[in-house]
Design a protein around this motif. Structure first.
Motif, mmCIF file in Angstrom:
data_model
loop_
_atom_site.group_PDB
_atom_site.id
_atom_site.type_symbol
_atom_site.label_atom_id
_atom_site.label_comp_id
_atom_site.label_asym_id
_atom_site.label_seq_id
_atom_site.Cartn_x
_atom_site.Cartn_y
_atom_site.Cartn_z
ATOM 1 N N LEU A 1 -69.783 -55.322 6.410
ATOM 2 C CA LEU A 1 -69.811 -55.641 7.660
ATOM 3 C C LEU A 1 -70.151 -56.238 8.872
ATOM 4 O O LEU A 1 -70.415 -57.585 9.874
ATOM 5 C CB LEU A 1 -69.612 -54.384 8.267
ATOM 6 C CG LEU A 1 -67.855 -53.729 7.653
ATOM 7 C CD1 LEU A 1 -68.092 -51.992 8.450
ATOM 8 C CD2 LEU A 1 -66.814 -54.125 8.384
ATOM 9 N N SER B 1 -70.140 -60.581 7.901
ATOM 10 C CA SER B 1 -68.602 -60.977 8.435
ATOM 11 C C SER B 1 -68.637 -60.844 9.817
ATOM 12 O O SER B 1 -67.873 -61.674 10.521
ATOM 13 C CB SER B 1 -67.768 -60.478 7.854
ATOM 14 O OG SER B 1 -67.639 -58.657 7.406
ATOM 15 N N GLN C 1 -68.561 -58.368 11.406
ATOM 16 C CA GLN C 1 -67.831 -57.077 12.132
ATOM 17 C C GLN C 1 -68.972 -56.541 12.748
ATOM 18 O O GLN C 1 -68.685 -55.214 12.871
ATOM 19 C CB GLN C 1 -67.244 -56.952 11.616
ATOM 20 C CG GLN C 1 -65.939 -58.269 11.814
ATOM 21 C CD GLN C 1 -65.258 -57.584 10.170
ATOM 22 O OE1 GLN C 1 -65.521 -57.453 8.987
ATOM 23 N NE2 GLN C 1 -63.836 -57.213 10.429
ATOM 24 N N PHE D 1 -71.202 -51.246 14.788
ATOM 25 C CA PHE D 1 -69.403 -51.325 14.743
ATOM 26 C C PHE D 1 -69.148 -52.572 15.933
ATOM 27 O O PHE D 1 -69.163 -51.904 16.702
ATOM 28 C CB PHE D 1 -67.927 -51.045 13.949
ATOM 29 C CG PHE D 1 -67.088 -51.498 13.529
ATOM 30 C CD1 PHE D 1 -66.863 -52.429 12.462
ATOM 31 C CD2 PHE D 1 -65.815 -51.145 14.259
ATOM 32 C CE1 PHE D 1 -65.277 -52.957 12.021
ATOM 33 C CE2 PHE D 1 -64.860 -51.473 14.525
ATOM 34 C CZ PHE D 1 -65.025 -51.987 13.025
ATOM 35 N N ARG D 2 -69.142 -53.716 15.347
ATOM 36 C CA ARG D 2 -67.446 -54.708 16.694
ATOM 37 C C ARG D 2 -66.572 -54.436 16.792
ATOM 38 O O ARG D 2 -65.872 -54.454 16.718
ATOM 39 C CB ARG D 2 -68.303 -55.616 16.418
ATOM 40 C CG ARG D 2 -67.598 -56.268 17.756
ATOM 41 C CD ARG D 2 -67.912 -58.439 16.914
ATOM 42 N NE ARG D 2 -69.417 -58.562 16.999
ATOM 43 C CZ ARG D 2 -69.812 -59.232 17.476
ATOM 44 N NH1 ARG D 2 -69.482 -59.175 18.612
ATOM 45 N NH2 ARG D 2 -71.016 -59.672 16.965
ATOM 46 N N PRO E 1 -62.861 -53.812 18.375
ATOM 47 C CA PRO E 1 -62.187 -54.829 18.863
ATOM 48 C C PRO E 1 -62.343 -54.243 20.673
ATOM 49 O O PRO E 1 -61.807 -53.217 20.597
ATOM 50 C CB PRO E 1 -60.994 -54.718 17.975
ATOM 51 C CG PRO E 1 -61.005 -53.609 17.463
ATOM 52 C CD PRO E 1 -62.516 -52.844 17.157
ATOM 53 N N ASP F 1 -69.202 -49.766 20.925
ATOM 54 C CA ASP F 1 -68.950 -49.715 19.417
ATOM 55 C C ASP F 1 -70.521 -48.566 18.848
ATOM 56 O O ASP F 1 -70.984 -48.249 19.151
ATOM 57 C CB ASP F 1 -69.624 -51.077 19.351
ATOM 58 C CG ASP F 1 -69.133 -52.146 19.743
ATOM 59 O OD1 ASP F 1 -67.688 -52.887 19.531
ATOM 60 O OD2 ASP F 1 -70.008 -53.780 19.842
ATOM 61 N N ALA G 1 -61.569 -53.943 9.187
ATOM 62 C CA ALA G 1 -62.573 -54.521 8.634
ATOM 63 C C ALA G 1 -62.886 -54.439 7.729
ATOM 64 O O ALA G 1 -63.087 -55.606 6.723
ATOM 65 C CB ALA G 1 -63.456 -54.428 9.410
#
Length: 465
Positions: A91, A94, A96, A139-140, A142, A166, A213
RNA sequence: GCCCCCAUCGUCCAGCGGCCUAGGACGCCUGCCUUUCACGCAGGUAACACGGGUUCAAAUCCCGUUGGGGGUACCA
């Protein structure tokens, strides 16, 4: 992998298994058995403090007692941390997820300074911070769109992504949080249906976000069970409520009855027949029919169901199930007084009257104890309010002194005394000899008690008048 | 505060638009059986939170209100 149903029971090992968790386990098990699928047992011990062996038995013991067997596991998340780390790494790579070095206090201060409501607000999101001591990974989530859960029990539940902050997926000590572990394991173990308490519903969108994700494809189907609550309608708590399965076991409840009762909390058979063999429950059970509203665990109902199961036992089974309670260290009578033969003679009458096997002692204590104590209400009803009590007791004492010491004769004798006086003689005699105005038929017990002891008690009662 | 869920007898479950003057179970009450109690049997008590719609018709569908609960952690 086939298209078999795969469900899991995934408790955190936090001490004894409580009835709420047991109900979750049961519904997973029922669904697995109903569909011919697989039940996986997974211990969620991602937290360092939870990795304690003695807690494992606290989970598996009660499950086995209830008869809930699992097909795979137990798997321990503490042994699978590598997988979670890899997922977190993926994650981050990438884009995310990202590093964040803010403590909870700092986050709160930032909120206050910027006039924002409490929450994280992605403070470190675009700072490109490096990893380091005390750094967590977030975690990003959405910012736009909605995450939809198609829950079998609740229907479509939507969460606006903007409301989800997040969240932390790797703690500052390097360990992975439960949300990642959850997604990774459910995926890795091929779980098709996640069946758990409604208290988990709010965290579900987070797991779903991670799932997407990580490129896991379709999520499992979710089914959030109604909570089990106490009389105050609050979620059951180990601290405040009487919810230990082991405790119910100790109190003499039968596992079949407990299972039957638990199955009725949040579900009911279409034909309204409540007490029935587990095979039928499996046959009739379906997640689609699970109720939405929270349910109260009513011990009175459990008692009634348990009593029905007890009465249905064959006599020998009843006797052997009751035996531990009759020979325990804390019986009301001296251990040396107990006689298994005597109990065997009284057992079928006891069986009809108890709610649990533990109650057995309450019905035979007067036979095995050297002395009795008078129950206050019984004394009031059976002695104070009854008529001609002194005459009855005196008459019975006189005839008991010489009559045959045999059940039928004793019954006839007491009856005759009453008939002669035109009064009801059994209850006064019963209170005098047993201390209570209810219980099993007196006569076999009196035979065991003996002529001498019986007369002593009758005279003692007479003396109190 | 914000997000989410829920709402039929005291409790658990049935009801998924007409069969509902709302059914079953536990509890409670009465009677029968029984010279105790229990079992068994026969009865009884007791509920669609409220307000608007939609419809020929709503406990059932929609909206709102109220009430309850859950979640809002570097716990799970």
């Amino acid at each position: 992998m086939s298209n078999k149903t795969r469900v899991r029971f995934a408790p955190a090992p936090t001490g004894f298994l409580h009835i709420g968790s047991a109900r979750s386990a049961l519904f997973n098990w029922l669904y697995a058995r109903h569909t011919g699928g697989v039940l996986v047992l997974r211990i969620e011990d991602t937290n360092e403090a939870l990795k304690r062996d003695e807690f494992i038995d606290a989970i598996t013991g009660p499950l086995q007692w209830l008869g809930l067997d699992w097909d795979e596991g137990p798997f321990f998340q503490s042994e699978r941390t590598q997988l979670y780390s890899e997922a977190v790494e993926q994650l981050v790579e990438s884009g995310q997820a990202y590093y964040c070095d803010l403590s909870r206090e700092q986050v709160n201060e930032l909120c206050e300074a910027q006039g924002l409501p409490a929450g994280y607000h992605g403070f470190s999101r675009d700072k490109g911070l490096p990893d380091g001591e005390g750094t967590v990974i977030r975690f990003r989530a959405p910012d736009e769109g909605t995450t939809v859960i198609d829950d079998v029990i609740r229907g479509r539940v939507e969460f606006e992504n903007a409301h989800i902050e997040d969240f932390v997926i790797r703690r500052s000590d390097g360990s992975s949080g439960f949300l990642v572990a959850n997604a990774v394991d459910d995926h890795d173990m091929g779980i098709t249906h996640v069946v758990r308490g409604e208290d988990m519903l709010s965290t579900t969108p987070k797991v779903v976000m991670l799932w997407q994700a990580l490129g896991f494809g379709d999520t499992p189907t979710y089914a959030h069970l109604p909570l089990l609550v106490n009389e105050q309608r609050k979620k059951l708590s180990k601290r405040k409520d009487d919810v230990s399965l082991g405790e119910f076991r100790r109190r003499g409840y039968m596992p079949e009855a407990m299972l039957n009762h638990l199955a009725l909390l949040g579900w009911g058979p279409p034909d309204e027949v409540e007490v029935r063999p587990v095979a039928e429950i499996i046959e009739l059970f379906d997640l689609e029919n699970v109720t939405k509203g929270a349910a109260f665990f009513d011990v009175k109902k459990l008692d009634s169901i348990n009593a029905e199961y007890v009465r249905a036992q064959d006599l020998d089974t009843f006797i052997s199930d009751a035996e531990p309670y009759l020979t325990a260290a804390d019986t009301p009578w001296p251990a040396k007084n107990y006689s298994a033969e005597v109990f065997a003679r009284l057992a079928s009458e006891v069986q009809q009257r108890v709610a649990t096997h533990a109650d057995t002692t309450d019905f035979v204590d007067w036979v095995f104890n050297d002395e009795i104590s008078y129950d206050e209400k019984s004394w009031a009803k059976g002695i104070v309010k009854a008529k001609l009590v002194p005459e009855i007791l005196a008459g019975v004492i006189e005839r008991f002194a010489t009559c045959d010491w045999e059940a039928e004769t004793l019954a006839d004798t007491v009856r005759a005394v009453g008939d002669d006086l035109g009064a009801r003689s059994q209850v006064p005699v019963r209170v005098a000899v047993t201390g209570r105005n209810f219980g099993i038929p007196l006569w076999d017990g009196l035979v065991a008690l003996g002529r001498e002891q019986t007369i002593v008690r009758l005279q003692a009662t007479l003396g109190r008048l």
